[in-house]
Every structure is written in structure tokens, then in C-alpha cells.
Design a protein around this motif. Sequence first.
Motif, PDB file in Angstrom:
ATOM      1  N   THR A  30       0.808  -1.283  -0.122  1.00  0.00           N
ATOM      2  CA  THR A  30       0.032  -0.028  -0.016  1.00  0.00           C
ATOM      3  C   THR A  30       0.864   1.183  -0.190  1.00  0.00           C
ATOM      4  O   THR A  30       0.747   1.980  -0.869  1.00  0.00           O
ATOM      5  CB  THR A  30      -1.007  -0.001   1.293  1.00  0.00           C
ATOM      6  N   LEU A  31       1.816   1.187   1.212  1.00  0.00           N
ATOM      7  CA  LEU A  31       2.435   2.498   1.210  1.00  0.00           C
ATOM      8  C   LEU A  31       3.619   2.841   0.182  1.00  0.00           C
ATOM      9  O   LEU A  31       3.703   4.001  -0.442  1.00  0.00           O
ATOM     10  CB  LEU A  31       2.920   2.575   2.677  1.00  0.00           C
ATOM     11  N   THR A  32       4.213   1.552  -0.371  1.00  0.00           N
ATOM     12  CA  THR A  32       5.374   1.735  -1.136  1.00  0.00           C
ATOM     13  C   THR A  32       4.669   2.159  -2.573  1.00  0.00           C
ATOM     14  O   THR A  32       5.523   2.770  -3.481  1.00  0.00           O
ATOM     15  CB  THR A  32       5.995   0.501  -1.306  1.00  0.00           C
ATOM     16  N   THR A  33       3.351   1.608  -2.878  1.00  0.00           N
ATOM     17  CA  THR A  33       2.838   2.099  -4.278  1.00  0.00           C
ATOM     18  C   THR A  33       2.446   3.376  -4.188  1.00  0.00           C
ATOM     19  O   THR A  33       2.587   4.235  -5.230  1.00  0.00           O
ATOM     20  CB  THR A  33       1.611   1.250  -4.417  1.00  0.00           C
ATOM     21  N   LEU A  34       1.846   3.966  -3.025  1.00  0.00           N
ATOM     22  CA  LEU A  34       1.489   5.425  -2.984  1.00  0.00           C
ATOM     23  C   LEU A  34       2.655   6.111  -3.071  1.00  0.00           C
ATOM     24  O   LEU A  34       2.533   7.334  -3.743  1.00  0.00           O
ATOM     25  CB  LEU A  34       0.577   5.697  -1.560  1.00  0.00           C
ATOM     26  N   ALA A  35       3.720   6.038  -2.506  1.00  0.00           N
ATOM     27  CA  ALA A  35       5.207   6.752  -2.570  1.00  0.00           C
ATOM     28  C   ALA A  35       5.521   6.678  -4.116  1.00  0.00           C
ATOM     29  O   ALA A  35       5.987   7.690  -4.289  1.00  0.00           O
ATOM     30  CB  ALA A  35       5.986   5.810  -1.855  1.00  0.00           C
ATOM     31  N   ALA A  36       5.164   5.735  -4.703  1.00  0.00           N
ATOM     32  CA  ALA A  36       5.818   5.682  -5.931  1.00  0.00           C
ATOM     33  C   ALA A  36       4.726   6.497  -7.093  1.00  0.00           C
ATOM     34  O   ALA A  36       5.467   6.807  -8.110  1.00  0.00           O
ATOM     35  CB  ALA A  36       5.803   4.270  -6.621  1.00  0.00           C
ATOM     36  N   VAL A 114     -11.608   7.293  -2.393  1.00  0.00           N
ATOM     37  CA  VAL A 114     -12.643   6.480  -2.343  1.00  0.00           C
ATOM     38  C   VAL A 114     -12.069   5.675  -3.543  1.00  0.00           C
ATOM     39  O   VAL A 114     -12.180   6.092  -4.803  1.00  0.00           O
ATOM     40  CB  VAL A 114     -14.065   6.828  -2.495  1.00  0.00           C
ATOM     41  N   GLY A 115     -11.979   4.201  -3.212  1.00  0.00           N
ATOM     42  CA  GLY A 115     -11.605   3.233  -4.429  1.00  0.00           C
ATOM     43  C   GLY A 115      -9.995   3.460  -4.622  1.00  0.00           C
ATOM     44  O   GLY A 115      -9.232   3.745  -3.757  1.00  0.00           O
ATOM     45  N   ARG A 116      -9.788   2.865  -5.869  1.00  0.00           N
ATOM     46  CA  ARG A 116      -8.091   2.887  -6.110  1.00  0.00           C
ATOM     47  C   ARG A 116      -7.701   4.218  -6.155  1.00  0.00           C
ATOM     48  O   ARG A 116      -8.097   5.374  -6.319  1.00  0.00           O
ATOM     49  CB  ARG A 116      -8.115   2.455  -7.676  1.00  0.00           C
ATOM     50  N   GLY A 117      -6.568   4.243  -5.838  1.00  0.00           N
ATOM     51  CA  GLY A 117      -5.404   5.447  -5.807  1.00  0.00           C
ATOM     52  C   GLY A 117      -4.718   5.736  -6.870  1.00  0.00           C
ATOM     53  O   GLY A 117      -4.195   6.918  -6.719  1.00  0.00           O
ATOM     54  N   GLU A 118      -4.560   4.824  -7.731  1.00  0.00           N
ATOM     55  CA  GLU A 118      -3.733   5.016  -8.926  1.00  0.00           C
ATOM     56  C   GLU A 118      -3.784   6.669  -9.583  1.00  0.00           C
ATOM     57  O   GLU A 118      -2.817   7.172 -10.050  1.00  0.00           O
ATOM     58  CB  GLU A 118      -3.599   3.919 -10.018  1.00  0.00           C
ATOM     59  N   PRO A 151       2.674   1.733 -10.602  1.00  0.00           N
ATOM     60  CA  PRO A 151       3.968   1.955 -10.990  1.00  0.00           C
ATOM     61  C   PRO A 151       4.748   0.888 -10.106  1.00  0.00           C
ATOM     62  O   PRO A 151       4.421   0.075  -9.160  1.00  0.00           O
ATOM     63  CB  PRO A 151       4.099   3.207 -10.202  1.00  0.00           C
ATOM     64  N   GLN A 152       6.201   0.698  -9.982  1.00  0.00           N
ATOM     65  CA  GLN A 152       6.885  -0.084  -9.423  1.00  0.00           C
ATOM     66  C   GLN A 152       7.106   0.404  -8.010  1.00  0.00           C
ATOM     67  O   GLN A 152       7.387   1.456  -7.767  1.00  0.00           O
ATOM     68  CB  GLN A 152       8.532  -0.054 -10.131  1.00  0.00           C
ATOM     69  N   PRO A 153       6.692  -0.284  -7.254  1.00  0.00           N
ATOM     70  CA  PRO A 153       6.736   0.055  -5.597  1.00  0.00           C
ATOM     71  C   PRO A 153       8.015   0.778  -5.195  1.00  0.00           C
ATOM     72  O   PRO A 153       9.196   0.155  -5.499  1.00  0.00           O
ATOM     73  CB  PRO A 153       6.049  -0.890  -4.814  1.00  0.00           C
ATOM     74  N   ARG A 154       8.226   1.574  -4.278  1.00  0.00           N
ATOM     75  CA  ARG A 154       9.350   2.378  -3.718  1.00  0.00           C
ATOM     76  C   ARG A 154       9.750   1.480  -2.521  1.00  0.00           C
ATOM     77  O   ARG A 154       9.764   1.802  -1.373  1.00  0.00           O
ATOM     78  CB  ARG A 154       9.114   3.768  -3.419  1.00  0.00           C
ATOM     79  N   ARG A 155      10.390   0.254  -2.681  1.00  0.00           N
ATOM     80  CA  ARG A 155      10.773  -0.626  -1.508  1.00  0.00           C
ATOM     81  C   ARG A 155      11.765  -0.018  -0.842  1.00  0.00           C
ATOM     82  O   ARG A 155      12.190  -0.386   0.485  1.00  0.00           O
ATOM     83  CB  ARG A 155      11.232  -1.819  -2.156  1.00  0.00           C
ATOM     84  N   ASP A 156      12.290   0.822  -1.453  1.00  0.00           N
ATOM     85  CA  ASP A 156      13.809   1.524  -0.933  1.00  0.00           C
ATOM     86  C   ASP A 156      13.244   2.437   0.459  1.00  0.00           C
ATOM     87  O   ASP A 156      14.192   2.762   1.391  1.00  0.00           O
ATOM     88  CB  ASP A 156      14.430   2.536  -1.741  1.00  0.00           C
ATOM     89  N   LEU A 157      11.874   2.933   0.522  1.00  0.00           N
ATOM     90  CA  LEU A 157      11.508   3.632   1.556  1.00  0.00           C
ATOM     91  C   LEU A 157      10.784   2.724   2.892  1.00  0.00           C
ATOM     92  O   LEU A 157      10.454   3.189   3.579  1.00  0.00           O
ATOM     93  CB  LEU A 157      10.346   4.569   1.219  1.00  0.00           C
ATOM     94  N   GLN A 158      10.798   1.229   2.508  1.00  0.00           N
ATOM     95  CA  GLN A 158      10.261   0.474   3.502  1.00  0.00           C
ATOM     96  C   GLN A 158      11.329  -0.259   4.059  1.00  0.00           C
ATOM     97  O   GLN A 158      12.112  -0.807   3.571  1.00  0.00           O
ATOM     98  CB  GLN A 158       9.089  -0.369   2.606  1.00  0.00           C
ATOM     99  N   ASP A 198       4.964  -5.617 -16.958  1.00  0.00           N
ATOM    100  CA  ASP A 198       5.139  -4.971 -15.833  1.00  0.00           C
ATOM    101  C   ASP A 198       5.398  -5.866 -14.557  1.00  0.00           C
ATOM    102  O   ASP A 198       6.100  -5.347 -13.743  1.00  0.00           O
ATOM    103  CB  ASP A 198       3.743  -4.033 -15.723  1.00  0.00           C
ATOM    104  N   VAL A 199       4.635  -6.772 -14.428  1.00  0.00           N
ATOM    105  CA  VAL A 199       4.943  -7.720 -13.154  1.00  0.00           C
ATOM    106  C   VAL A 199       6.250  -8.256 -13.274  1.00  0.00           C
ATOM    107  O   VAL A 199       6.865  -8.466 -12.263  1.00  0.00           O
ATOM    108  CB  VAL A 199       3.749  -8.995 -13.153  1.00  0.00           C
ATOM    109  N   VAL A 200       6.786  -8.684 -14.342  1.00  0.00           N
ATOM    110  CA  VAL A 200       7.923  -9.356 -14.500  1.00  0.00           C
ATOM    111  C   VAL A 200       8.922  -8.241 -14.285  1.00  0.00           C
ATOM    112  O   VAL A 200      10.241  -8.752 -13.656  1.00  0.00           O
ATOM    113  CB  VAL A 200       8.326  -9.958 -15.976  1.00  0.00           C
TER     114      VAL A 200
END
Length: 383
Positions: A30-36, A114-118, A151-158, A198-200
Amino acid sequence: MRILLIMPDAHMHKLRIGPFVRSMREAPLTLTTLAALVPNDPDIELKLVDGSVDRIPLDYPADLVGISVITGCAPAAYELARHYRQRGIPVVLGGVHVSVLPGEAIAHADSIVVGRGEAAWPRLIADFRHGQMKRVYREHPLADSALVDVPQPRRDLQRSSGYMMPNTVQATRGCRRACDFCTVPAVWPKYLKRPVADVVRDIRAIPGRIIAFNDVSLVDDAEYAKELFTAMVPLRKKWGGLVTADSLQDTELLDLMVASGCVYLLVGFEAGDQTTLRSIRKNFNHALRYKDFVAMLQGRGITIQGCFVFGFDHDDTGVFASTVELVQELGIDIPRYSLYTPYPGTPLFQRLMDERRIISFNWNDYDTMHVVIQPAQMTPDEL
């Protein structure tokens, strides 16, 4: 501009060694995607905090606070929102609980999503920077099933060391089923699929060898799943995910899963009685075939975490012993038990409201570990 993104403590199982805390679950996206989704701007500073594994900084000098809310964390989220707003910091609430009960959530926030955040979240950030943040942002439904804007999640922030399974990926969103206790159809009415490329890409970016899919129904579209697993074979990863017990009758699909590295599956068996399965709209599960299903997976080296629920209307006090007996007979590797819980937005919630059988509206109790209903054939204490 400082943005603080928070998930309140979900009170999931944890490992504690002195001050060190590690969650037994996989890392949330959730948070890493929002950050991205936040514009790549040197003037924007992002801080991500999962309250399940880290202390939430109540004194952080944020310009904007975003809090993701699930039902069991709603009271804590509202209290956090009150704290930051009292400090003069605008607060945005989003997540599943906000999407199903926006009228409740908006009383505790400056803005809600409300709903998806993309698409909604970047619009909100842009409006906020111009001093024009709206009270409500709603994601427009997608015209088709393609989920192309993740987007690709911001894993660097987690903090990856906070989770037993730090490397999480999502390929699909939603489910084609409509079990009566599940909030997924209320929040994501369509079954959405990300482009396989994208998944790959996301998987390739993960340095570790072990990953988890957090999709609620990974193989609902068999052709899409086969394309994905074929593309994953050269990546040489080991992975686990969630499936339904009826979805793997296709042996070609199952063999591709194994070839792509599948070693673990979580399966919602729920009950061993077909009448019960029919009553909860899960009659696509076939209790009489469970043994063959388990043997089919374990014979291919796949570990099974089997989920079973107590408190259905057909359950009496004999259900506990009979369920444990079924688990032993099937040879489930990791059994997981929970309570029948009517989350807001589900058909179950509406039915039990109509029947006046909901005995707690304290959202803190909505974690599938507390009894919040009057069972049909036993007392709440017995359950």
C-alpha cells in the motif's frame, strides 16, 4: 514539502526480540505504491511508517499526512488523524474501510480517497500543492480489465527487515467470486490484471530469491496466469500466493506454477460441509474433492496453508472437533482458523444487520479473532 504515509498497527502476529519487531506477514504494498505515485520532485520528502513494525512519529514535521485504513484499524486511524489535525497538519484517509464507509471516514479527515488510488492520489497531491485540495477524490472505474497505471513500488522507503516476507508483488486485483463475507467485490468490482511485462519488471527488480504474491485470487484468469508463469520460469524465483480450491483443476496451469517456482499456497477451504459452503456463496468449493486437491498440490512439493472459519449459521458446537479432524485427515501443512466476521460493505453485514445479529460495532473487534455476531446455533461465548 514533507509527506508522511502511515498504516496503523494491524496487531498481526509479530516476533519481538528486545526493541526489534518483525511482522510474521508479507510486506504490504500500500504505502510503497502510494509513494511511487508521488511526483519525482526533489522538493518532496516522503516518509513511510507501518505501525505494525515501527513507531509512528507523532511529532514528525509533516505538511501532509496520508493514512491507509482497514476496518480493524479504523479507531486507531481516526485517533492518529485527530492528533495530526490538532497540530494543524491536513490529513487524507484512504483504503478499504474508507471506500466502504466514506460518510464515516470524512468526519475524521480533511480529504478522503474512495476506491483505487492510482489516478486519484496524484491528483490530490497536485491540488494540495496549489492549495486546492478537495474533500473527496473518487477513482473513475476502468473501461476494461487492464491495470496499466501501477508503478514499481518504492521498496527503498520501507524497512525490509520488518517482515518475514519482505518481497511482495501484485499481478491482479479483485476476484471473480462473491463470497458473502468478503469486502473485495465491494472495493474492486472488476477483476483487473496488470500487463505481464510490468509484473516481470517488478520481480526482476527484487534482489531476493523468494517472493510472495498478495493477490486475493491470483489464477482466476487461467490464460493470463499461464502467460505470467511462463514468463517467470527464467527468473528462477521461489514464490507463494493465494488461490481458491476450485481454480487448479487445470493440470497444465498447476505444472506451470511449479515450473515458475511455486512452493507455497494459501487456500480458503472455509468449511468441510457443502451446505455451509453454498450458504456463504462459496459452493464453487467442493468439500468432497478436498483430499484429491491437497494430494495434487503436496505431490508437487507445494506447502498448503489452509484457512477454516468458525461461526457459520450451520455450525453448532461440534464444528470445532470435526474441523480439526478434517484438517488432520487432509494433512494440511499449516492450518489457520478464524471467525465469521461481517465486514462493512459485504452481503453478510447487510444480512446480519437485517437480522439484528451484529453484537459489536467496535471496529477494533473486526479482526476475525473476536466474536462480533450472535451465532445461529451456539452462544457468542461458545464460539
